[in-house]
Design an enzyme around this catalytic site. Structure first.
Site, PDB file in Angstrom:
ATOM      1  N   SER A  99      41.911  29.356  38.996  1.00  0.00           N
ATOM      2  CA  SER A  99      43.010  29.436  39.968  1.00  0.00           C
ATOM      3  C   SER A  99      44.307  29.406  39.177  1.00  0.00           C
ATOM      4  CB  SER A  99      42.968  28.212  40.886  1.00  0.00           C
ATOM      5  OG  SER A  99      44.143  28.135  41.670  1.00  0.00           O
ATOM      6  N   TYR A 113      42.250  19.251  42.937  1.00  0.00           N
ATOM      7  CA  TYR A 113      41.914  20.672  42.793  1.00  0.00           C
ATOM      8  C   TYR A 113      42.459  21.202  41.464  1.00  0.00           C
ATOM      9  CZ  TYR A 113      41.571  25.681  43.837  1.00  0.00           C
ATOM     10  OH  TYR A 113      41.277  27.026  43.789  1.00  0.00           O
TER      11      TYR A 113
HETATM   12  P1  NAP Z   1      35.950  30.830  50.503  1.00  0.00           P
HETATM   13  O1  NAP Z   1      36.070  32.086  51.294  1.00  0.00           O
HETATM   14  O2  NAP Z   1      36.039  29.528  51.181  1.00  0.00           O
HETATM   15  O3  NAP Z   1      34.590  30.935  49.650  1.00  0.00           O
HETATM   16  C1  NAP Z   1      34.079  29.837  48.953  1.00  0.00           C
HETATM   17  C2  NAP Z   1      32.618  30.108  48.634  1.00  0.00           C
HETATM   18  O4  NAP Z   1      32.129  29.033  47.812  1.00  0.00           O
HETATM   19  C3  NAP Z   1      31.740  30.142  49.877  1.00  0.00           C
HETATM   20  O5  NAP Z   1      30.740  31.117  49.709  1.00  0.00           O
HETATM   21  C4  NAP Z   1      31.123  28.758  49.886  1.00  0.00           C
HETATM   22  O6  NAP Z   1      29.877  28.684  50.557  1.00  0.00           O
HETATM   23  C5  NAP Z   1      30.932  28.541  48.405  1.00  0.00           C
HETATM   24  N1  NAP Z   1      30.734  27.123  48.093  1.00  0.00           N
HETATM   25  C6  NAP Z   1      31.565  26.094  48.305  1.00  0.00           C
HETATM   26  N2  NAP Z   1      31.007  24.946  47.891  1.00  0.00           N
HETATM   27  C7  NAP Z   1      29.783  25.262  47.407  1.00  0.00           C
HETATM   28  C8  NAP Z   1      28.720  24.515  46.846  1.00  0.00           C
HETATM   29  N3  NAP Z   1      28.758  23.189  46.706  1.00  0.00           N
HETATM   30  N4  NAP Z   1      27.599  25.186  46.442  1.00  0.00           N
HETATM   31  C9  NAP Z   1      27.504  26.515  46.597  1.00  0.00           C
HETATM   32  N5  NAP Z   1      28.473  27.280  47.134  1.00  0.00           N
HETATM   33  C10 NAP Z   1      29.606  26.651  47.541  1.00  0.00           C
HETATM   34  O7  NAP Z   1      37.114  30.761  49.426  1.00  0.00           O
HETATM   35  P2  NAP Z   1      37.447  31.657  48.134  1.00  0.00           P
HETATM   36  O8  NAP Z   1      38.924  31.654  48.030  1.00  0.00           O
HETATM   37  O9  NAP Z   1      36.745  32.940  48.147  1.00  0.00           O
HETATM   38  O10 NAP Z   1      36.877  30.720  46.980  1.00  0.00           O
HETATM   39  C11 NAP Z   1      36.179  31.241  45.869  1.00  0.00           C
HETATM   40  C12 NAP Z   1      36.769  30.657  44.596  1.00  0.00           C
HETATM   41  O11 NAP Z   1      38.098  31.128  44.436  1.00  0.00           O
HETATM   42  C13 NAP Z   1      36.852  29.136  44.602  1.00  0.00           C
HETATM   43  O12 NAP Z   1      36.434  28.659  43.336  1.00  0.00           O
HETATM   44  C14 NAP Z   1      38.330  28.870  44.820  1.00  0.00           C
HETATM   45  O13 NAP Z   1      38.743  27.643  44.310  1.00  0.00           O
HETATM   46  C15 NAP Z   1      38.933  30.044  44.073  1.00  0.00           C
HETATM   47  N6  NAP Z   1      40.333  30.377  44.367  1.00  0.00           N
HETATM   48  C16 NAP Z   1      40.731  30.741  45.630  1.00  0.00           C
HETATM   49  C17 NAP Z   1      42.061  31.086  45.841  1.00  0.00           C
HETATM   50  C18 NAP Z   1      42.573  31.565  47.177  1.00  0.00           C
HETATM   51  O14 NAP Z   1      43.779  31.609  47.405  1.00  0.00           O
HETATM   52  N7  NAP Z   1      41.716  31.980  48.066  1.00  0.00           N
HETATM   53  C19 NAP Z   1      42.985  31.022  44.798  1.00  0.00           C
HETATM   54  C20 NAP Z   1      42.552  30.623  43.545  1.00  0.00           C
HETATM   55  C21 NAP Z   1      41.227  30.314  43.344  1.00  0.00           C
HETATM   56  P3  NAP Z   1      29.748  28.222  52.113  1.00  0.00           P
HETATM   57  O15 NAP Z   1      30.004  29.450  52.942  1.00  0.00           O
HETATM   58  O16 NAP Z   1      28.350  27.730  52.223  1.00  0.00           O
HETATM   59  O17 NAP Z   1      30.747  27.150  52.356  1.00  0.00           O
END
Ligand code: NAP
Length: 277
Positions: free
Chosen positions: A137, A150
């Protein structure tokens, strides 16, 4: 011509994981995606029957990770790309956030990703080939109040990712920490863990930040499909970077931090040098 690879992506139910899986499938690759529920597994496999394979995994089930990776290698073939994407954001002023929340944040965002790398690397080393993307991130380089746990977890993953990259680069394996800014995923919506408020001294600083994050959720600047396309470029690139920022917000904030760091280093240079000898 693009070589067809087998991707292993954690957390493909929504957001970046889903978008990356779809981009890889669209390019003719095969994808093993991990999810936590049977319904999500079925929905994922429907994306491309015969090329999209779901596996049930909570990345904090550390004991299950190596057997899962070994099973994938045995039944579906060599994993060419590992994308450690599964993760979530913990929001809360540090003093209001129990230590247990910190442990859970690190278990998922750091220990889960490391366990995945440790399970995949033996296979990639034998082949002297492989790509690893660790989704960190911008919060792994810049910080903002209210998301200390985080940012801590993402700083940790950035550091581990960069170090591992140096350990395996002569073995034909490339590791990139991908650091997105704010993107339209479920991150700030259903996935976020919000510590309850308790200490009035933080109201003025923190309440507007929490409110703003809730209002903006779903309307962030970044487009996850475009992020996925950017990540696909890394896969085909001969010399991918150790770090890649995604999004103009991440870029501006990272540059501000670099300038502030440079200013502080210069201002305190004499004191810094004073300890030699
Ligand atoms: P998201 O749509 O909430 O997706 C998160 C994914 O991670 C979901 O598939 C979730 O599964 C899975 N997950 C969460 N906890 C888990 C666990 N204990 N074991 C296995 N799977 C798990 O959000 P996203 O933004 O795409 O997040 C993906 C990554 O991007 C994360 O690492 C996040 O920190 C990073 N990120 C996001 C942003 C942003 O602005 N969106 C910015 C920087 C970094 P479930 O459906 O089962 O919950």
């Amino acid at each position: 011509m693009t070589i067809s690879r087998l991707f292993l992506i954690t957390g493909v139910s929504s957001g970046f994981g889903r978008a990356l899986a779809q981009a890889a499938l669209a390019d003719g690759h095969r994808v093993v995606g991990t999810v936590r529920h049977v319904e999500a597994a079925e929905a994922f496999q429907m994306l491309a029957p015969g090329r999209a394979f779901a596996r049930l995994l909570d990345v904090t089930d550390f004991e299950a990770i190596a057997p899962l990776v070994d099973e994938v290698e045995a039944t579906l073939g060599p994993i060419g790309v590992l994308a450690n994407n599964a993760g979530y954001g913990h929001e809360g002023v540090m003093e209001e956030s129990p230590l247990e929340d910190l442990r859970r944040q690190f278990d998922v965002n750091v220990f889960g990703a490391v366990a995945m790398m440790r399970a995949v690397l033996p296979h990639m080393r034998v082949r002297r080939s492989g790509r690893i993307l660790n989704i960190t991130s911008m919060g792994g380089f810049i910080t903002m109040p209210g998301i200390a746990y985080y940012c801590g977890s993402k700083f940790a993953l950035e550091g581990i990712s960069e170090t591992v990259g140096k350990e395996v680069r002569d073995l034909g394996i490339h590791v990139t920490a991908v650091a997105p800014g704010s993107f339209r995923t479920d991150w700030a919506g259903r996935s976020m863990v919000r510590a309850p408020r308790a200490i009035g001294d933080y109201d003025a600083l923190f309440d507007p930040l929490r409110q703003r994050r809730q209002e903006v959720s779903g309307h962030q600047l970044g487009n996850p499909e475009k992020a996925a396309r950017a990540m696909m470029q890394l896969i085909d690139c001969e010399a991918p970077p150790a770090h890649l920022l995604l999004g103009s917000d991440a870029l501006a904030l990272a540059r501000d931090k670099l300038q502030a760091l440079e200013r502080d280093i210069a201002r305190w240079e004499t004191l810094t040098r004073s300890t030699d000898g």
